[in-house]
Design a protein around this motif. Structure first.
Motif, PDB file in Angstrom:
ATOM      1  N   LEU A  47      49.696 118.082   2.386  1.00 59.87           N
ATOM      2  CA  LEU A  47      49.000 118.353   1.130  1.00 59.87           C
ATOM      3  C   LEU A  47      47.853 117.374   0.946  1.00 59.87           C
ATOM      4  O   LEU A  47      48.019 116.166   1.154  1.00 59.87           O
ATOM      5  N   VAL A  48      46.700 117.889   0.551  1.00 65.44           N
ATOM      6  CA  VAL A  48      45.543 117.045   0.272  1.00 65.44           C
ATOM      7  C   VAL A  48      45.320 116.933  -1.229  1.00 65.44           C
ATOM      8  O   VAL A  48      45.165 115.848  -1.770  1.00 65.44           O
ATOM      9  N   ALA A  49      45.306 118.065  -1.909  1.00 67.23           N
ATOM     10  CA  ALA A  49      45.048 118.085  -3.349  1.00 67.23           C
ATOM     11  C   ALA A  49      45.688 119.334  -3.934  1.00 67.23           C
ATOM     12  O   ALA A  49      45.814 120.358  -3.261  1.00 67.23           O
ATOM     13  N   ARG A  50      46.061 119.221  -5.204  1.00 72.22           N
ATOM     14  CA  ARG A  50      46.767 120.313  -5.841  1.00 72.22           C
ATOM     15  C   ARG A  50      46.347 120.371  -7.297  1.00 72.22           C
ATOM     16  O   ARG A  50      46.112 119.334  -7.926  1.00 72.22           O
ATOM     17  N   ILE A  51      46.272 121.579  -7.837  1.00 73.15           N
ATOM     18  CA  ILE A  51      45.913 121.752  -9.232  1.00 73.15           C
ATOM     19  C   ILE A  51      46.875 122.748  -9.856  1.00 73.15           C
ATOM     20  O   ILE A  51      47.215 123.762  -9.244  1.00 73.15           O
ATOM     21  N   THR A  52      47.334 122.433 -11.043  1.00 71.50           N
ATOM     22  CA  THR A  52      48.338 123.271 -11.689  1.00 71.50           C
ATOM     23  C   THR A  52      47.766 124.631 -12.061  1.00 71.50           C
ATOM     24  O   THR A  52      46.565 124.850 -12.009  1.00 71.50           O
ATOM     25  N   ASN A  53      48.651 125.533 -12.449  1.00 73.32           N
ATOM     26  CA  ASN A  53      48.220 126.890 -12.743  1.00 73.32           C
ATOM     27  C   ASN A  53      47.360 126.947 -14.010  1.00 73.32           C
ATOM     28  O   ASN A  53      47.256 125.958 -14.732  1.00 73.32           O
ATOM     29  N   GLY A  54      46.703 128.067 -14.204  1.00 75.44           N
ATOM     30  CA  GLY A  54      45.756 128.198 -15.290  1.00 75.44           C
ATOM     31  C   GLY A  54      46.423 128.110 -16.645  1.00 75.44           C
ATOM     32  O   GLY A  54      47.528 128.583 -16.840  1.00 75.44           O
ATOM     33  N   GLY A  55      45.752 127.513 -17.565  1.00 78.87           N
ATOM     34  CA  GLY A  55      46.257 127.358 -18.912  1.00 78.87           C
ATOM     35  C   GLY A  55      45.223 126.602 -19.715  1.00 78.87           C
ATOM     36  O   GLY A  55      44.083 126.465 -19.301  1.00 78.87           O
ATOM     37  N   THR A  56      45.631 126.096 -20.848  1.00 77.56           N
ATOM     38  CA  THR A  56      44.696 125.350 -21.683  1.00 77.56           C
ATOM     39  C   THR A  56      44.194 124.112 -20.949  1.00 77.56           C
ATOM     40  O   THR A  56      43.022 123.761 -20.999  1.00 77.56           O
ATOM     41  N   THR A  57      45.092 123.461 -20.262  1.00 79.71           N
ATOM     42  CA  THR A  57      44.749 122.249 -19.522  1.00 79.71           C
ATOM     43  C   THR A  57      45.352 122.334 -18.129  1.00 79.71           C
ATOM     44  O   THR A  57      46.496 122.754 -17.970  1.00 79.71           O
ATOM     45  N   THR A  58      44.567 121.982 -17.147  1.00 79.09           N
ATOM     46  CA  THR A  58      45.100 121.908 -15.780  1.00 79.09           C
ATOM     47  C   THR A  58      45.145 120.451 -15.344  1.00 79.09           C
ATOM     48  O   THR A  58      44.394 119.612 -15.844  1.00 79.09           O
ATOM     49  N   TYR A  59      46.025 120.186 -14.422  1.00 71.10           N
ATOM     50  CA  TYR A  59      46.212 118.835 -13.910  1.00 71.10           C
ATOM     51  C   TYR A  59      46.061 118.858 -12.395  1.00 71.10           C
ATOM     52  O   TYR A  59      46.555 119.760 -11.724  1.00 71.10           O
TER      53      TYR A  59
END
Length: 120
Positions: A47-59
């Motif tokens: 894993l290099v980078a990950r972003i949470t699923n769509g919503g008001t705020t992503t991490y």
């Protein structure tokens, strides 16, 4: 059907930049966490980078050796996830894959990969 199509790889000199893009289709993009992974010759995919699923705020989170150099982003309207890679190093050379996962699980869907080569 489900498709993840990566683009933007290539040959770049050390210290240079590349922007990878992954176009998704065939599944509910906003419900999935998206990640960029890479596999160098003779090594396991990581894993290099990950972003949470769509919503008001992503991490977003990153593996230590790319923090401060790489940035992941997603556009839920366009169903894309990008990886901006700056200050590239020879050890960043690998095939980069886009993956879609539910929560923290292993990706359910994978792209075909795009080659990134960092060399002078």
């Amino acid at each position: 059907q489900v498709q993840l199509v990566e683009s933007g790889g290539g040959l770049v000199q050390p210290g240079g930049s590349l922007r990878l893009s992954c176009a998704a289709s065939g599944f509910t993009f906003s419900a999935y966490a998206m990640g960029w992974y890479r596999q160098a010759p003779g090594k396991q995919r990581e894993l290099v980078a990950r972003i949470t699923n769509g919503g008001t705020t992503t991490y977003a989170d990153y593996t230590d050796y790319v923090k401060g150099r790489f940035a992941i982003s997603r556009d839920n309207a366009k169903h894309t996830v990008d990886l901006q890679m700056n200050d590239l190093k020879a050890e960043d050379t690998a095939v980069y894959y886009c993956g879609a996962a539910l929560g923290n699980m292993t990706p359910r869907y994978w792209g075909q990969g795009t080659q990134v080569t960092v060399s002078s």
